[in-house]
Design a protein around this motif. Structure first.
Motif, PDB file in Angstrom:
ATOM      1  N   ASP A 201    -113.753  22.975 -18.789  1.00 56.41           N
ATOM      2  CA  ASP A 201    -113.738  24.399 -18.476  1.00 56.41           C
ATOM      3  C   ASP A 201    -112.352  24.955 -18.779  1.00 56.41           C
ATOM      4  OD1 ASP A 201    -114.717  26.827 -17.715  1.00 56.41           O
ATOM      5  OD2 ASP A 201    -114.468  26.521 -15.565  1.00 56.41           O
ATOM      6  N   THR A 202    -112.287  26.274 -18.875  1.00 57.21           N
ATOM      7  CA  THR A 202    -111.028  26.984 -19.102  1.00 57.21           C
ATOM      8  C   THR A 202    -110.759  27.893 -17.917  1.00 57.21           C
ATOM      9  OG1 THR A 202    -111.334  26.936 -21.493  1.00 57.21           O
ATOM     10  CG2 THR A 202    -109.785  28.542 -20.632  1.00 57.21           C
ATOM     11  N   THR A 203    -109.598  27.765 -17.309  1.00 54.62           N
ATOM     12  CA  THR A 203    -109.244  28.571 -16.154  1.00 54.62           C
ATOM     13  C   THR A 203    -107.983  29.375 -16.442  1.00 54.62           C
ATOM     14  OG1 THR A 203    -108.859  28.479 -13.754  1.00 54.62           O
ATOM     15  CG2 THR A 203    -107.798  26.790 -15.104  1.00 54.62           C
ATOM     16  N   ALA A 204    -107.817  30.457 -15.709  1.00 54.23           N
ATOM     17  CA  ALA A 204    -106.675  31.349 -15.929  1.00 54.23           C
ATOM     18  C   ALA A 204    -105.422  30.798 -15.257  1.00 54.23           C
ATOM     19  CB  ALA A 204    -106.987  32.740 -15.388  1.00 54.23           C
ATOM     20  N   VAL A 205    -104.296  30.920 -15.942  1.00 50.24           N
ATOM     21  CA  VAL A 205    -102.981  30.586 -15.390  1.00 50.24           C
ATOM     22  C   VAL A 205    -102.143  31.851 -15.508  1.00 50.24           C
ATOM     23  CG1 VAL A 205    -100.970  29.090 -15.540  1.00 50.24           C
ATOM     24  CG2 VAL A 205    -103.234  28.191 -16.132  1.00 50.24           C
TER      25      VAL A 205
END
Length: 583
Positions: A201-205
């Protein structure tokens, strides 16, 4: 001890802000054994050696040891969930014991002497700045916002051919930190119950810097808006994560759910390559391959960017489909191609329309009811006879064994082998005898078409399906079957749980105020340190649940060796040695 209000140099408007002041007159002391454990982990990661190699060619005095800067950041992240430089400086300078300072050669000063604190902190800060500049693909001024055109050129340098070596090196150093606890877990056989399933998955930083404007670029030149599923957005970077998971819920608690790899990047840039990279690193640590679940954003990627590379590593994608991918129907070899499967040309329309109804269902309760009705379409699905060959082709056979089809009976009569008469007596106590009897199979109504003019899949008992047919949506577990739903929901829950742990108060990856150093290099390294510390905490939780001592169980014993950090060349050389579970 003086405070900022007591020192005229810290008054607002005088133009000389200096930091840090310790947050308290008596900073909290760090546990010696924990600091030693974190330091050994940094040494095993290879990050300290790589940083020293970068600093060795530089002329002049050595300055503040970069190993202590990294150790301070790790300790501050573990104790305070912060990767700010002032917290790291306070932790390593005033939070360590005298014996530990002598053992690690940590520079120190009088806590009451503010000038000495400022001087020592400046050395600490310069060592960090040197590391960032050596790894930066496009060094530039970060104290003021550049014009928008210059900011775009800096961002383009990160994504262009000139910045690729620096970008690859940064990804390698970040994953050395992230995978250090993972490689330790493999060396100590904590992952022996893990079956190779991962969730991507891709998560916001989020970033501390303000976003771009029409005239001015952000201080994070290569950052951009990360759009979430609900429509919200955050300015900063995206982090692609691979998390250890399991498709079978009964395996919960048998292994630590570690974050196996991380790539931080500009949002919506090369998502497929980043997913492949974290999977490639993992494939070198273990020969076991399982399912790989990802959300609909990855399903829409081009096959050569995500689907084909993941299958080339030996993983079996478990993917969900959007409404536009469920609706269209095509024909291949006469069979109906839909949702990644091939169906008999005489499949009833009411059964095929159930897929659209499942996709448009509002909640899981409606989908569960529709899945039960969807089982009626299974007898019409073509059966895969063999696995994919070296060209990516597969063989599928006619579902005549599950249907009463006049065309199939005629084809069998033309062939050499003929079936015997249908048994008149059925053993009702045998489930296999009941389900295999032709009376239990659906009957297909066929038109009067002579042999040779019928669909190819009906004239032949099996057909070849090329690799270019439905490359995005073909998968080992058929979409919306009970096995697919169990695997997808379980794997997706693990990745959401991993994101939740990273963005909890203990890790605070979501808190941009606890990750203030600017620049892509700084943000990537600090995010990697946060994930490494979270992996250490997850290992300690697992060991406590296993009633083992978390303080000493992570130390390598005699006969235990840590696997070296893999390289892409080694992975390509071992691409054919994977052991992949069949669904």
């Amino acid at each position: 001890m003086r405070t900022p209000a007591d020192d005229p140099r810290y008054q607002a408007g005088n133009g000389r802000p200096r930091r840090p002041y310790p947050h308290s007159p008596e900073p909290s002391k760090l546990d010696e054994d924990r600091v030693r454990k974190l330091y050994r982990l940094l040494q095993l990661s290879g990050m300290l050696e790589a940083a020293e190699d970068l600093f060795s060619p530089l002329p002049g005095p050595r300055g503040y040891p970069i190993r202590l800067v990294l150790l301070g950041l790790v300790c501050a992240c573990y104790e305070k969930a912060s990767t700010n430089l002032d917290d790291a400086f306070e932790a390593i300078t005033f939070g360590t014991s005298e014996r530990l300072r002598d053992e690690l050669s940590i520079p120190t000063c009088d806590i009451e002497d503010q000038d000495a604190i400022n001087a020592l902190y400046n050395r600490f800060h310069r060592a960090w700045n040197r590391l960032v500049k050596l790894l930066d693909a496009a060094p530039h001024e970060r104290r003021s916002r550049l014009p928008r055109a210059e900011g775009r050129s800096i961002a383009a340098a990160w994504h262009g051919p000139s910045g690729e070596p620096a970008l690859r090196r940064l990804e390698e150093l970040a994953n050395k930190l992230v995978t250090a606890p993972v490689r330790t877990a493999f060396a100590k056989r904590m992952m022996r119950q893990w079956q190779g399933d991962i969730a991507i998955d891709t998560t916001a930083v989020s970033s501390w810097a303000r976003p771009h404007t029409r005239k001015r670029s952000s201080l994070e030149a290569s950052a951009n808006w990360h759009y979430k599923g609900g429509g919200d957005r955050e300015f900063g970077y995206s982090a692609t994560l691979a998390i250890a998971a399991h498709a079978d819920p009964t395996r919960a608690g048998r292994y630590p759910q570690l974050i196996l790899g991380m790539v931080q990047h500009t949002p919506e840039k090369e998502m497929g390559r980043h997913a492949w990279y974290v999977s490639m690193i993992l494939s070198q640590l273990t020969h076991i391959r399982g399912f790989a679940a990802a959300d609909r954003a990855y399903t829409k990627l081009r096959p050569k960017d995500f689907h084909q590379p993941m299958r080339g590593l030996g993983f079996m994608p478990v993917l969900d489909f959007s409404k536009t991918q469920v609706g269209p129907e095509t024909h291949h070899q006469g069979a109906i191609a839909k949702v990644g499967r091939l169906f008999c040309p005489r499949t009833p329309r009411r059964l095929l329309d159930l897929y659209q109804q499942v996709r448009h269902a509002k909640n899981e309760r409606e989908r569960r009811t529709l899945r039960e009705r969807l089982q009626q379409v299974e007898p019409y699905a073509l059966v895969r006879k063999s696995t994919t060959d070296e060209r990516g082709n597969e063989r599928y056979s006619c579902p005549a064994a599950k249907l009463n089809c006049p065309w199939a009976r005629e084809r069998e009569q033309r062939g050499a082998g003929k079936k015997g008469p249908v048994p008149a007596i059925i053993d009702l106590g045998s489930p296999r005898a009941r389900t295999s009897h032709p009376g239990a199979h659906p009957t297909v109504e066929v038109p009067d078409i002579p042999f040779g003019e019928r669909p190819k899949c009906c004239d032949q008992s099996s057909v070849t399906v090329q690799a270019h047919v439905m490359p995005r949506i073909r998968q080992e577990l058929p979409w919306q079957t009970p096995s697919w739903a169990l695997a997808y929901q379980s794997l997706r829950s693990h990745v959401e749980g991993g994101n939740g742990r990273l963005k909890s108060v203990d890790a605070a990856l979501h808190a941009r105020e606890k990750r203030q150093p600017r620049g892509r290099v700084a943000q990537t390294l600090l995010t990697a340190i946060t994930i490494m510390v979270e992996n250490v905490i997850e290992l300690e939780r697992f060991l406590r649940a296993s009633k083992e001592k978390a303080g000493t169980a992570l130390d390598l014993q005699a006969g235990e060796t840590l696997a070296p950090y893999p390289t892409p060349q080694e992975v390509h050389a071992r691409a054919g040695t994977a052991i992949s579970r069949s669904p």
